[in-house]
Motif scaffolding. Structure first.
Motif, PDB file in Angstrom:
ATOM      1  N   GLY A 152       0.790  -1.232   0.000  1.00  0.00           N
ATOM      2  CA  GLY A 152       0.000   0.000   0.000  1.00  0.00           C
ATOM      3  C   GLY A 152       0.817   1.272   0.000  1.00  0.00           C
ATOM      4  N   ILE A 153       2.143   1.136   0.019  1.00  0.00           N
ATOM      5  CA  ILE A 153       3.017   2.315  -0.012  1.00  0.00           C
ATOM      6  C   ILE A 153       3.836   2.288  -1.296  1.00  0.00           C
ATOM      7  CG2 ILE A 153       4.918   3.547   1.093  1.00  0.00           C
ATOM      8  CD1 ILE A 153       3.979   2.412   3.758  1.00  0.00           C
ATOM      9  N   ALA A 154       3.815   3.391  -2.019  1.00  0.00           N
ATOM     10  CA  ALA A 154       4.678   3.560  -3.194  1.00  0.00           C
ATOM     11  C   ALA A 154       5.874   4.399  -2.743  1.00  0.00           C
ATOM     12  CB  ALA A 154       3.930   4.259  -4.317  1.00  0.00           C
ATOM     13  N   PHE A 155       7.068   3.957  -3.095  1.00  0.00           N
ATOM     14  CA  PHE A 155       8.284   4.654  -2.670  1.00  0.00           C
ATOM     15  C   PHE A 155       8.968   5.263  -3.891  1.00  0.00           C
ATOM     16  CE2 PHE A 155      12.539   5.383  -1.169  1.00  0.00           C
ATOM     17  CZ  PHE A 155      12.355   5.749   0.154  1.00  0.00           C
ATOM     18  N   ILE A 156       9.172   6.569  -3.830  1.00  0.00           N
ATOM     19  CA  ILE A 156       9.919   7.262  -4.881  1.00  0.00           C
ATOM     20  C   ILE A 156      11.380   7.291  -4.446  1.00  0.00           C
ATOM     21  CG2 ILE A 156      10.260   9.418  -6.147  1.00  0.00           C
ATOM     22  CD1 ILE A 156       7.266  10.013  -5.700  1.00  0.00           C
ATOM     23  N   GLY A 157      12.189   6.496  -5.113  1.00  0.00           N
ATOM     24  CA  GLY A 157      13.607   6.418  -4.771  1.00  0.00           C
ATOM     25  C   GLY A 157      14.423   7.541  -5.385  1.00  0.00           C
ATOM     26  N   PHE A 158      13.898   8.120  -6.474  1.00  0.00           N
ATOM     27  CA  PHE A 158      14.627   9.169  -7.176  1.00  0.00           C
ATOM     28  C   PHE A 158      13.635   9.912  -8.054  1.00  0.00           C
ATOM     29  CE2 PHE A 158      17.357  10.514 -10.847  1.00  0.00           C
ATOM     30  CZ  PHE A 158      18.251  11.304 -10.154  1.00  0.00           C
ATOM     31  N   PHE A 159      13.729  11.236  -8.054  1.00  0.00           N
ATOM     32  CA  PHE A 159      12.934  12.052  -8.965  1.00  0.00           C
ATOM     33  C   PHE A 159      13.773  13.264  -9.324  1.00  0.00           C
ATOM     34  CE2 PHE A 159       9.834  15.496  -9.830  1.00  0.00           C
ATOM     35  CZ  PHE A 159       9.193  14.923 -10.914  1.00  0.00           C
ATOM     36  N   MET A 160      13.960  13.474 -10.613  1.00  0.00           N
ATOM     37  CA  MET A 160      14.741  14.632 -11.043  1.00  0.00           C
ATOM     38  C   MET A 160      14.128  15.223 -12.300  1.00  0.00           C
ATOM     39  SD  MET A 160      18.809  15.077 -11.688  1.00  0.00           S
ATOM     40  CE  MET A 160      19.173  14.973  -9.944  1.00  0.00           C
ATOM     41  N   MET A 161      14.056  16.536 -12.303  1.00  0.00           N
ATOM     42  CA  MET A 161      13.501  17.284 -13.428  1.00  0.00           C
ATOM     43  C   MET A 161      14.607  17.803 -14.341  1.00  0.00           C
ATOM     44  SD  MET A 161      10.157  17.609 -13.277  1.00  0.00           S
ATOM     45  CE  MET A 161       9.987  18.964 -14.430  1.00  0.00           C
ATOM     46  N   LYS A 213       8.357  25.873 -13.100  1.00  0.00           N
ATOM     47  CA  LYS A 213       7.207  26.192 -13.951  1.00  0.00           C
ATOM     48  C   LYS A 213       5.967  25.417 -13.513  1.00  0.00           C
ATOM     49  CE  LYS A 213      10.257  27.117 -17.823  1.00  0.00           C
ATOM     50  NZ  LYS A 213      10.713  26.737 -19.152  1.00  0.00           N
ATOM     51  N   GLY A 214       6.064  24.707 -12.378  1.00  0.00           N
ATOM     52  CA  GLY A 214       4.940  23.916 -11.911  1.00  0.00           C
ATOM     53  C   GLY A 214       4.824  22.551 -12.561  1.00  0.00           C
ATOM     54  N   ILE A 215       5.741  22.227 -13.446  1.00  0.00           N
ATOM     55  CA  ILE A 215       5.658  20.973 -14.198  1.00  0.00           C
ATOM     56  C   ILE A 215       5.980  19.775 -13.314  1.00  0.00           C
ATOM     57  CG2 ILE A 215       6.663  19.686 -16.130  1.00  0.00           C
ATOM     58  CD1 ILE A 215       6.963  22.477 -17.537  1.00  0.00           C
ATOM     59  N   GLY A 216       6.975  19.902 -12.452  1.00  0.00           N
ATOM     60  CA  GLY A 216       7.308  18.810 -11.538  1.00  0.00           C
ATOM     61  C   GLY A 216       6.143  18.494 -10.615  1.00  0.00           C
TER      62      GLY A 216
END
Length: 160
Positions: free
Chosen positions: A87-96, A103-106
């Motif tokens: 039930g938990i989603a883990f974001i290990g990495f996020f880069m724009m 610009k609000g896109i992320g």
């Protein structure tokens, strides 16, 4: 999971060996991130991140994905489902991509992902943030994530 459903704005697909060059180029330009999260990215570290799995997980649960505006890579995300628990989603990495920042896109990408994850039955989204990184901390707080713990990283969570 249908990864293309993570965004209505951008094309989403799994990233592979053929994407290492563009991933490297995108990451190298994000100097603030690596100021707080050394060492600087390498092609080898990208391959390692693509292959890395948390304990007890397999590649059916891991999605190393890119968000694209036509052929331009807008963002990269490493997403693991049902980690550290169901039930938990883990974001290990996020880069724009630097050209798409502020610009609000992320935030749009994260909101679209959260909406789809909720439809999948996820109850929470978690991630770790480097201590003292003002850009990352501000971004995740702006998107509704709260601090739930602190060790080597700041552990943040959003209840969906």
């Amino acid at each position: 999971m249908k990864i293309e459903a993570l965004s209505h704005t951008f094309a989403v697909r799994k990233l592979g060996a053929e994407d290492v060059g563009p991933i490297y180029d995108l990451c190298c330009k994000n100097k603030i991130f690596y100021q707080y999260h050394p060492p600087l990215v390498t092609r080898e570290s990208i391959f390692e991140d693509m292959a890395a799995l948390p304990p007890g997980k397999n590649y059916n649960d891991k999605f190393y994905i890119g968000f694209f505006d036509d052929k331009t890579m807008v963002a990269i995300m490493d997403l693991v489902l049902d980690y550290p628990e169901k039930g938990i989603a883990f974001i290990g990495f996020f880069m724009m991509n630097l050209e798409y920042q502020n610009k609000g896109i992320g935030s749009k990408i994260i909101n679209e992902c959260n909406h789809y994850l909720q439809k999948l039955g996820c109850k929470k989204v978690r991630l770790g943030v480097d201590k003292n990184n003002p850009q990352s901390n501000a971004f995740w707080k702006k998107n509704g994530f709260i601090t739930i713990g602190e060790n080597e990283y700041i552990l943040m969570e959003l209840v969906l």
